[in-house]
Design an enzyme around this catalytic site. Structure first.
Site, PDB file in Angstrom:
ATOM      1  NE  ARG A  22      39.512  82.367  15.302  1.00  0.00           N
ATOM      2  CZ  ARG A  22      40.995  82.040  15.097  1.00  0.00           C
ATOM      3  NH1 ARG A  22      41.683  81.857  15.403  1.00  0.00           N
ATOM      4  NH2 ARG A  22      41.178  83.340  14.205  1.00  0.00           N
ATOM      5  CG  HIS A  23      36.449  81.630  11.713  1.00  0.00           C
ATOM      6  ND1 HIS A  23      37.483  81.249  11.863  1.00  0.00           N
ATOM      7  CD2 HIS A  23      36.731  82.211  11.884  1.00  0.00           C
ATOM      8  CE1 HIS A  23      38.012  81.522  11.739  1.00  0.00           C
ATOM      9  NE2 HIS A  23      37.324  82.830  12.190  1.00  0.00           N
TER      10      HIS A  23
ATOM     11  CG  HIS B 222      34.381  86.260  13.999  1.00  0.00           C
ATOM     12  ND1 HIS B 222      34.816  86.146  12.749  1.00  0.00           N
ATOM     13  CD2 HIS B 222      33.049  86.649  13.973  1.00  0.00           C
ATOM     14  CE1 HIS B 222      33.595  86.225  11.770  1.00  0.00           C
ATOM     15  NE2 HIS B 222      32.619  86.356  12.674  1.00  0.00           N
TER      16      HIS B 222
END
Length: 625
Positions: A367-368, A552
């Site tokens: 995930r970012h 995400h």
């Protein structure tokens, strides 16, 4: 039972009951503790020392259940020690790394002799006496080496005990149950079914072959001393999840729980429906107090971590009866292990092993990092715009500057960048991957700016920003149903990203064009998109190395399940899972080429955890004082 034998036990019982109060209890009573709480403390700490019991009482001074007459539960296990135990622990560790946790990891290696039973606090010493008496009685007939044979099924892997040896062990269990039932006046049920030592239980069926292969490294004939150990647990928290505090936490509100590093917490997952995201309500094993705590300050612990060992009896055979393994290294007189392998050969094998690990084919889904609007809210742009519409840094956690985009600065509202902390997080994860010598070979990324920035800074941490280009894949974007404005955001063009010095691969032809993304897609459409995209990525990257996908929170589940051959989970469960995934959360899948499949194992780096840091205005409070 014969009448004479019953009368004999009755005399023994009366003799024991008429003894004076034990020295430990007398010591606690002299400190002013009530008898019932002193006995409770001794039972909870294993009747070891008065100091431990006193410390327990002081820690539990605010425990609302301190005066409740709830006894502990006790169980008798036969546990291996020595080289066999060490090998079993290695199997435990490696099976967890390669196949994730299963039910067997909750408890240490053991053979169950008597399952959990209750005993009054004031009678626990009689259990200790029963173990000692029965152990002495069986010392000379207990098998010096227990014959174990491996057994495997789709949900169980373990060693079964040879019938002849099992019969002796069962007789020992029955004798203890009888002795304990009479002396301590409690109901003890010995195990009379197939005796076994579990290696893995309730695992995914596709992990069976891997676990069987790992089990071959455990030689059941290795030297071992067997110990009958009596353990206790708090019966109120059976089937609760156990968490362990990674950091200290000081309560901010009266209903929150104080945490010290290492504290164990009982959590009932069925009572968390009304708790805010990121928090759980639990009971401290150390203090007995109950309250809210931040879940990201903890990690999962084992069920047996909260158990207390009371007494143990080691079956030590006569000299020369211990089984010997010719493959075990010989020992020098000073205790050092003599290893016939030369240093150069050892170094060569270590180098080959490191090369094998570095060049494995894996899929790392990430995930970012922390996005700026999650810190400052959806109005973050308004906080950063001057009267003439120019960007200025209103807080140190805002980006120092924003990349130029032709459609205007306001489009960052729906395509937000990372915060400065998010940049730092990403680079830190890259440095951790570099330290682990993970060979990242390809990087695929969602078109969202926060994901591209995360990928760029991870590569900088890996020192690969000039060697590996980022492949922007629109099909990696999150479930469009979750977009707040119900439209597909206006992403920066590849040329704009390149001009902003992001190392984009302009030659990459995406699997799922940006024009094919539809607003408010159904869950089935989203799952189908993810499956098609990740399968294409894996088939395109055939060489060894790590494929890094930066996406995400939803990516960790939706891009790994197709690779593992698992069906999509229910949409409600999916949404609940995604809410728990933090910034820079990662999942890792490794290819098993010989078996033509993938398995999920522990990621090469752990998730980054940190606390919140609220905005501070020195004028509020400091100036007044």
């Amino acid at each position: 039972m014969a009448v004479a034998e019953t009368q004999l036990y009755s005399k023994v019982l009366n003799k024991v009951k008429n003894r004076s109060t034990c020295a430990l209890l007398e010591s606690l009573l002299s400190m002013g503790f009530p008898a019932h709480t002193a006995q409770k403390a001794l039972a909870a700490t294993g009747h070891k020392t008065a100091e431990e019991a006193s410390k327990w009482l002081h820690s539990h001074c605010n425990d609302p259940s301190l005066d409740d007459p709830i006894p502990q539960e006790y169980a008798l296990y036969l546990c291996p020690t020595g080289p066999l135990h060490d090998k079993l622990q290695e199997f435990w560790k490696e099976s967890k790394n390669q196949c994730a946790r299963n039910k067997a990891h909750e408890i240490f290696p053991h053979i169950t002799l008597c399952d959990f039973f209750t005993c009054e606090d004031r009678k626990v010493e009689f259990l200790h006496e029963a173990l000692k008496k029965v152990g002495d009685r069986f010392l000379n007939v207990f098998p010096p080496a227990i014959s174990l044979s491996l057994h495997s099924s789709v949900s169980y892997l373990g060693f079964f005990i040879n019938d002849a040896h099992a019969n002796v062990i069962k007789e020992f269990a029955v004798a203890f149950a009888t002795e304990a039932s009479i002396l301590a006046d409690c109901r003890v049920k010995p195990c009379t079914k197939q005796l076994h030592l579990t290696l893995a239980h309730k695992f995914y069926p596709h992990h069976q072959k891997t676990l069987e292969q790992l089990a071959k490294s455990v030689n059941p004939g290795q030297s071992c001393l067997w110990t009958a150990a009596l353990y206790s647990r708090d019966m109120r928290f059976v089937n609760y999840q156990i968490l362990q505090a990674l950091f200290q936490y000081k309560p901010q509100n009266i209903d929150e729980l104080m945490l010290n590093t290492g504290d164990l917490i009982y959590v009932d997952r069925t009572q968390q429906s009304d708790v805010s995201d990121g928090w759980v309500i639990g009971t401290s094993h150390r203090t007995g107090c109950r309250g809210f705590l931040p879940e990201n300050y903890t990690e999962k612990a084992n069920e047996s971590d909260t158990w207390v060992k009371h007494r143990e009896y080691t079956f030590t055979p006569a000299s020369g009866l211990l089984p010997k393994n010719e493959n075990e290294p010989r020992r020098k007189l000073n205790g050092e292990v003599h290893n016939p392998m030369t240093k150069s050969v050892t170094q060569t094998l270590a180098f080959q092993l490191s090369q094998t690990v570095a060049l494995r084919r894996g899929l790392l889904v990430m995930r970012h990092g922390e996005r700026v609007d999650h810190v400052f809210g959806k109005s973050w742009i308004q906080q950063c715009l001057t009267a003439d519409g120019k960007y200025h840094r209103a807080d140190l956690n805002f980006p120092a500057n924003l990349p130029k985009r032709r459609d205007g600065i306001k489009h960052f509202e729906y395509d937000p960048p990372l915060s400065c902390c998010g940049v730092f997080q990403s680079r830190l994860v890259g440095e951790a991957l570099l330290e682990k010598q993970e060979a990242v070979s390809h990087v695929y990324c969602s078109p969202a700016l926060r994901c591209i920035q995360t990928a760029q800074h991870v590569l900088e941490g890996l020192k690969l920003e000039q060697k590996i280009k980022i492949r922007v894949e629109p099909g990696l974007f999150e479930w469009t149903k979750w977009e707040a404005n119900k439209i597909i955001p206006s992403f920066m063009a590849l040329t704009e990203l390149t001009e902003a010095t992001y190392n984009i691969d302009p030659s990459y032809r995406c699997t799922f064009p940006l024009s094919s993304l539809v607003p408010s897609e159904s869950y089935e459409e989203y799952v189908s998109r993810c499956s098609a995209v990740v399968k294409q990525i894996v088939s395109d990257c055939t060489s060894n190395g790590i494929i890094l996908i930066v996406g995400h929170g939803s990516s960790l589940d939706s891009f790994t399940r197709p690779v593992l051959g698992l069906p999509a989970r229910d949409s409600n469960d999916f949404a609940s899972l995604v809410r728990k995934i933090p910034s820079l959360g990662v999942c890792f899948c490794e290819e098993l080429k010989e078996e033509n499949r993938w398995q999920m194992i522990n990621p090469p780096v752990k998730t980054l955890t940190h606390g919140s840091n609220a905005a501070f205005n020195w004028r509020n409070g400091i100036l007044d004082s």
